[in-house]
Design an enzyme around this catalytic site. Structure first.
Site, PDB file in Angstrom:
ATOM      1  CG  ASP A 287      -1.768  -1.237   1.328  1.00  0.00           C
ATOM      2  OD1 ASP A 287      -2.254  -1.699   0.289  1.00  0.00           O
ATOM      3  OD2 ASP A 287      -1.881  -1.776   2.443  1.00  0.00           O
TER       4      ASP A 287
ATOM      5  CE  LYS B  56       2.870  -2.293  -4.456  1.00  0.00           C
ATOM      6  NZ  LYS B  56       2.547  -2.060  -3.054  1.00  0.00           N
TER       7      LYS B  56
ATOM      8  N   GLY C  40      -4.388  -4.189  -4.397  1.00  0.00           N
ATOM      9  CA  GLY C  40      -5.405  -3.179  -4.692  1.00  0.00           C
ATOM     10  C   GLY C  40      -4.672  -1.922  -5.111  1.00  0.00           C
ATOM     11  CG  HIS C  41      -1.675  -2.117  -7.535  1.00  0.00           C
ATOM     12  ND1 HIS C  41      -0.814  -2.797  -8.354  1.00  0.00           N
ATOM     13  CD2 HIS C  41      -1.333  -2.468  -6.270  1.00  0.00           C
ATOM     14  CE1 HIS C  41       0.006  -3.535  -7.605  1.00  0.00           C
ATOM     15  NE2 HIS C  41      -0.307  -3.358  -6.348  1.00  0.00           N
TER      16      HIS C  41
ATOM     17  CD  GLN D 281       0.685  -8.678  -2.669  1.00  0.00           C
ATOM     18  OE1 GLN D 281       1.472  -9.341  -3.314  1.00  0.00           O
ATOM     19  NE2 GLN D 281      -0.527  -8.433  -3.105  1.00  0.00           N
TER      20      GLN D 281
END
Ligand code: IMP
Length: 426
Positions: free
Chosen positions: A13, A16, A40-41, A225
């Site tokens: 988180d 990225k 979750g990007h 991650q």
């Protein structure tokens, strides 16, 4: 040829996707190499928010090639949902999204088994995202039951393989965990249909990527991650099941290590973690709550509140060595704009000794007390700043001190979620 790995330097988180999105402007191709729909990007472009779990964040740039590498565990259901959303929002993936034929699949029994195990563990649970990641990687490594993307393309052998596998998994679900069995026929038919929907995207992506590199193009490797969630280098067992570190970019795509030129570690200006596990600089007080609210620190995949704490240089030093970081991208500096006092952890005190390296032994980590250096805040907004020299003096000091403590240059600073809220710094 130019290759950059962009990876998380903390516990995930870190922002990225925003960095990948920004760097994609000058890239030809973006590749995901590990993890799956646990990621979750989030990317914000022109006021529109996109959250990607499976597809590389670079897809928002028209014409750029996006690849899901062999190291990813692919959940077709999550992929189709994302493809549908992109289509509805007018983004075409035709001819530019490629999926490795050797990537393994996340199956419904992986999710069901993970849920059963986590429930069974009670307070000892890992606190996973429940996306079936661990069980899917287990089947890949264990080899008897692993299902790969290429298996979906041959309906007859898939039917045979899946029938046997679902039967075996149902035994575990019912006999060990007392759960209802999964519908074998439904799974088989669903996955045969998935194969047909996926067929046009599937290829040998190792050959594709090496060809792209031979053509002197620019490729970004988008990590998911973060370093301390790496199965080998993270805070085991409170980690994910893949190699989130730079080496994963090679094994997870089929390109050789000699082709990697830059490794960019993305780090927040503070620290967060979701799920269970050690977190030495965690703030369990109002200050932690304040950072959570300022940063809206809630998981993009599960919505869980993230644990928040001060910046920890020992974590980043670990990230520097295990990834061979060439530079850092510092994100969310603006979240600290209103704090009048900041702390940076420079090392740990363990029974009288000062250690500067992040310990690998959780029993030692448990006894670590963070040693802080205090810095004044800047108490003025940074979101509109686009030139590093125009940042408030205290913000510049904070950035410089972090870079000095880690021994890696900070070449990019993010001061807001929008693509242009980015400062390049050389
Ligand atoms: P899993 O990857 O779902 O098996 O979860 C293992 C651990 O990694 C848990 O602590 C999760 O909260 C954490 N995790 C997995 N994916 C992410 C992510 O994208 N961001 C932050 N933490 C994650």
């Amino acid at each position: 040829m130019s290759t950059k790995v962009v990876l998380g330097a903390q516990w995930g988180d870190e922002g990225k996707a925003k960095v990948v999105d920004y760097l994609t402007i000058d890239a030809d191709c973006v590749v995901r190499y590990q993890g799956g729909a646990n990621a979750g990007h989030t990317v914000k472009v022109n006021g529109n928010v996109f959250i990607f779990h499976v597809i590389p964040a670079g897809i928002l740039h028209p014409g750029k090639i996006c690849v899901i590498g062999n190291g990813v565990v692919l959940d077709p259901e999550a992929l189709f949902k994302e493809l549908k959303e992109l289509k509805e929002r007018g983004i075409s993936v035709d001819g530019r999204l490629f999926i490795s034929d050797t990537a393994h699949l996340v199956m419904p029994y992986h999710k069901a088994l993970e849920k059963a195990v986590e429930e069974n563990q009670g307070s000892e649970k890992l606190g996973t995202t429940l996306r079936g990641i661990g069980p899917a990687y287990r089947d890949k490594v264990e080899r008897t039951y692993g299902v790969r993307v290429m298996d979906l393309l041959d309906a007859n052998s898939l039917r045979e393989k899946l029938t046997q596998t679902v039967r075996a998994k149902n035994q575990i679900l019912t006999r060990i965990y007392g759960q209802e069995p999964l519908d074998e026929r439904k799974i088989v038919e669903n996955y045969i249909e998935s194969g047909e929907k996926l067929r046009s995207f599937v290829t040998d992506t190792s050959v594709l990527l090496n060809r792209i590199l031979d053509e002197n193009k620019t490729v970004l490797f988008e990590g998911a991650q973060g370093t301390l969630l790496d199965v080998d280098h993270g805070t085991y067992p409170f980690v994910t099941s893949s190699n989130t570190t730079a080496g994963g970019a090679c094994t997870g795509t089929g390109i050789g290590p000699t082709r990697i030129e830059e490794v960019i570690g993305v780090t927040k200006a503070y620290t967060t973690r979701v799920g269970n596990g050690p977190f030495p600089t965690e703030l369990l007080d109002e200050e932690g709550d304040r950072i959570r609210e300022l940063g809206q620190e809630y998981g993009a995949t599960t919505g869980r509140p993230r644990r928040c704490g001060w910046f920890d240089a020992t974590i980043l030093r670990r990230a520097r060595i295990v990834n061979g970081l060439t530079s850092l991208a510092l994100t969310r500096l603006d979240i600290l704009d209103s704090l009048d006092r900041l702390k940076v952890c420079v090392g740990y005190q363990v029974e009288g000794d000062l250690i500067e390296e992040f310990p690998t032994d959780p029993r030692v980590l448990e006894r670590c007390e963070p040693v802080y250096e205090e810095l004044s805040g800047w108490c003025s907004p940074t979101t509109e700043v686009r030139i590093a020299d125009e940042l408030p003096a205290q913000a510049r000091k904070y950035v410089d001190r972090i870079s000095e403590l880690i021994g890696v240059p900070i070449n990019l600073i993010s001061v807001g979620p929008a693509r242009d809220a980015t400062i390049e710094r050389k």
